[in-house]
Scaffold this active site. Structure first.
Site, PDB file in Angstrom:
ATOM      1  N   PRO A   1       0.625  -0.907   0.226  1.00  0.00           N
ATOM      2  CA  PRO A   1      -0.040  -0.027   0.149  1.00  0.00           C
ATOM      3  C   PRO A   1       1.034   1.110  -0.170  1.00  0.00           C
ATOM      4  CG  PRO A   1      -0.797  -1.411   1.321  1.00  0.00           C
ATOM      5  CD  PRO A   1       0.730  -1.922   1.239  1.00  0.00           C
TER       6      PRO A   1
ATOM      7  N   CYS B   1       4.166   1.959   9.445  1.00  0.00           N
ATOM      8  CA  CYS B   1       4.843   3.304   8.951  1.00  0.00           C
ATOM      9  C   CYS B   1       5.671   3.989   9.838  1.00  0.00           C
ATOM     10  CB  CYS B   1       3.243   4.220   9.043  1.00  0.00           C
ATOM     11  SG  CYS B   1       3.407   5.570   8.131  1.00  0.00           S
TER      12      CYS B   1
END
Length: 395
Positions: free
Chosen positions: A33, A118
Site C-alpha cells: 500500500p 508506517c
C-alpha cells in the site's frame, strides 16, 4: 520490449504459491500500500502486467467505522479484482475489531492487512505504525481482536511491520511471534527501522531471522528494484514471497518481470520510450475513469490527469527528455493535452539501462522517531494512547 541478459535462476527449493486462508497467490508477490498511489487505477494497471496480491491504500479504522466518504471511496475495488486486499491502520483494539466486523459483514474485502510499519511522524507521534509493536501487549490486543473479528467469515488477517523503532528498540521477532500466536496468516517485514525511514539499505538478514523464527509465511520488503532483486531476497532469506513498493513507481511492468522471474523465465522488460508513453497514457486514462466515478464527477478527466502528474518524473527517469517537455507533462489537465505532449517524445529512445537497480521514490535521510511522551519507558502498557485514532485516511 527487449529482454535483459543473464537473469539469475530461482533459488532451490522454488518458493510455492502464497497461501492466505482460502486464497492462493501466484506469483508470491504483493504490491505494498502506498498513500496516493495504490488506488483502483494503479492497481488495475499493475494487475494487467501479472499476477499477485494488490493492496489498496492504507485506511484508518476509525475513518472506516465512521463511514468517512473519502475512506469509503478508497476501499472500493475494480471489477474482477480478487482477492480484494485492504490495509487497516488502527491503535485501539475495539475500534479495530469494529472495522474488521464492518469489512466482513459488508463484504468489503477478502483479505485484511494490519499496518505496523508506517514511519511518518503523524502516525508514530500517536504511538501507531512502526512505533506500536514496542507496546507488545497493546500490539497483541490489536492483532488478536482483528483475527477474532475476521475468523467467522474465514477472512485472513496479516501484519506488515518494520524491524523496530530504531536499532536500540528492535521488536520484529517478538512481534512476529505474537502475531503468529494471535492467528495471522502471514507476516511481512520491511528490513528497516522507523528511524531509517527509506534511507540506506534494507536488512535482508533480519528477514531471514524472522523466517527462521516463525511457522507462518514470511514476506520480505525492502530494496526490490528489479525482479532479480526478488530472486536474490528469496534466496538470501528463505522468505515465502516479496512485497514491492517504490520499485514499481513509473514501472508497472515490474510485475510482468516478477511473474517471469518466479516462473523461472529469463525475460525482463526494457521498454523503449514509445512503449513507456503507451503505459503513461493507459495510466492516465484509468485515473480519469476512476475519478469520473461513473459520470458522477464531471471533472473526472481533469482530476485524473492532475493525479497522474506526480507519476511523470518516475516514468521518464533516465530518458533524455527536455526539461520544458517534462514540465509540460507534469502540468497536464486533459487526456487530449497528454496525447499531444506524448506525441513529442522520441519514441525510439531505448530504455535507460543505467537506471536498473537504482532507488525510486522517497530516499530520505534517517531521523529521530517522533513518539508520544513516555512511550519507551513503559513497554508493558496495553492502554490506548489518548487521541491516538486518526479520523481520516490517506497521505
Amino acid at each position: 520490449m527487449t529482454a535483459s541478459p543473464a537473469a539469475p535462476t530461482l533459488p532451490n527449493p522454488v518458493p510455492g504459491p502464497l497461501t492466505l486462508g482460502p486464497h492462493t497467490v501466484w506469483p508470491p508477490v504483493v504490491l505494498a500500500p502506498m498513500a496516493g498511489i495504490t488506488n483502483v487505477a494503479f492497481r488495475q494497471l499493475c494487475r494487467e502486467q501479472g499476477g499477485g496480491l494488490y493492496v489498496c491504500e492504507m485506511v484508518t479504522t476509525r475513518a472506516l467505522v465512521e463511514r468517512n466518504p473519502k475512506t469509503l471511496r478508497m476501499v472500493a475495488f475494480g471489477d474482477g479484482e480478487r482477492p480484494r486486499s485492504l490495509q487497516l491502520y488502527g491503535i485501539d483494539p475495539e475500534v479495530t475489531a469494529a472495522a474488521v466486523r464492518m469489512v466482513v459483514e459488508e463484504d468489503l474485502a477478502d483479505h485484511i492487512d494490519l499496518n505496523f510499519g508506517c514511519p511518518v511522524p503523524k502516525v508514530t507521534r500517536k504511538g501507531g505504525g512502526a512505533a506500536l509493536p514496542w507496546r507488545h501487549r497493546l500490539f497483541a490486543r490489536i492483532v488478536g481482536s482483528a483475527v477474532r473479528a475476521a475468523a467467522p467469515a474465514g477472512v485472513p488477517v496479516t501484519v506488515k511491520m518494520r524491524k523496530g523503532i530504531d536499532d536500540d528498540h528492535l521488536t520484529y521477532v517478538e512481534a512476529g511471534l505474537a502475531a503468529q500466536d494471535a492467528g495471522v496468516a502471514a507476516v511481512a517485514l520491511h528490513g528497516r527501522t522507523a528511524a531509517q525511514r527509506y534511507s540506506g539499505t534494507a536488512d535482508w538478514d533480519a528477514i531471514g531471522t524472522l523466517k527462521q523464527a516463525l511457522d507462518v509465511p514470511v514476506l520480505g520488503n525492502g530494496d526490490i528494484w528489479e525482479a532479480d532483486d526478488a530472486l536474490r531476497m528469496v534466496a538470501h532469506t528463505g522468505a515465502d514471497g516479496v512485497v514491492v513498493g517504490r520499485g514499481c513507481l513509473g514501472r508497472p511492468w515490474l510485475f510482468a518481470d516478477l511473474a517471469a522471474a518466479f516462473d523461472g523465465r529469463p525475460q525482463r522488460r526494457l521498454p523503449d520510450l514509445g512503449e513507456v508513453a503507451v503505459t503513461m497514457r493507459r495510466h492516465a486514462e484509468l485515473l480519469a475513469d476512476w475519478y469520473a466515478d461513473g459520470g458522477r464527477n464531471p471533472n473526472g478527466e481533469r482530476d485524473g490527469c492532475v493525479d497522474f502528474r506526480k507519476h511523470v518524473a518516475w516514468y521518464l527517469k533516465g530518458f533524455p527528455v527536455g526539461s520544458e517537455l517534462r514540465r509540460a507533462l507534469a502540468m497536464v489537465n486533459s487526456l487530449a493535452e497528454l496525447d499531444d505532449l506524448l506525441g513529442k517524445l522520441d519514441t525510439a529512445e531505448p530504455f535507460p539501462v543505467q537506471t536498473l537497480g537504482q532507488p525510486r521514490g522517497r530516499t530520505n535521510s534517517p531521523g529521530k522517531v517522533v513518539l508520544p511522551d513516555g512511550w519507551l519507558a513503559d513497554r508493558d502498557s496495553a492502554e490506548v494512547p489518548t487521541g491516538a485514532e486518526l479520523a481520516d485516511s490517506g497521505g
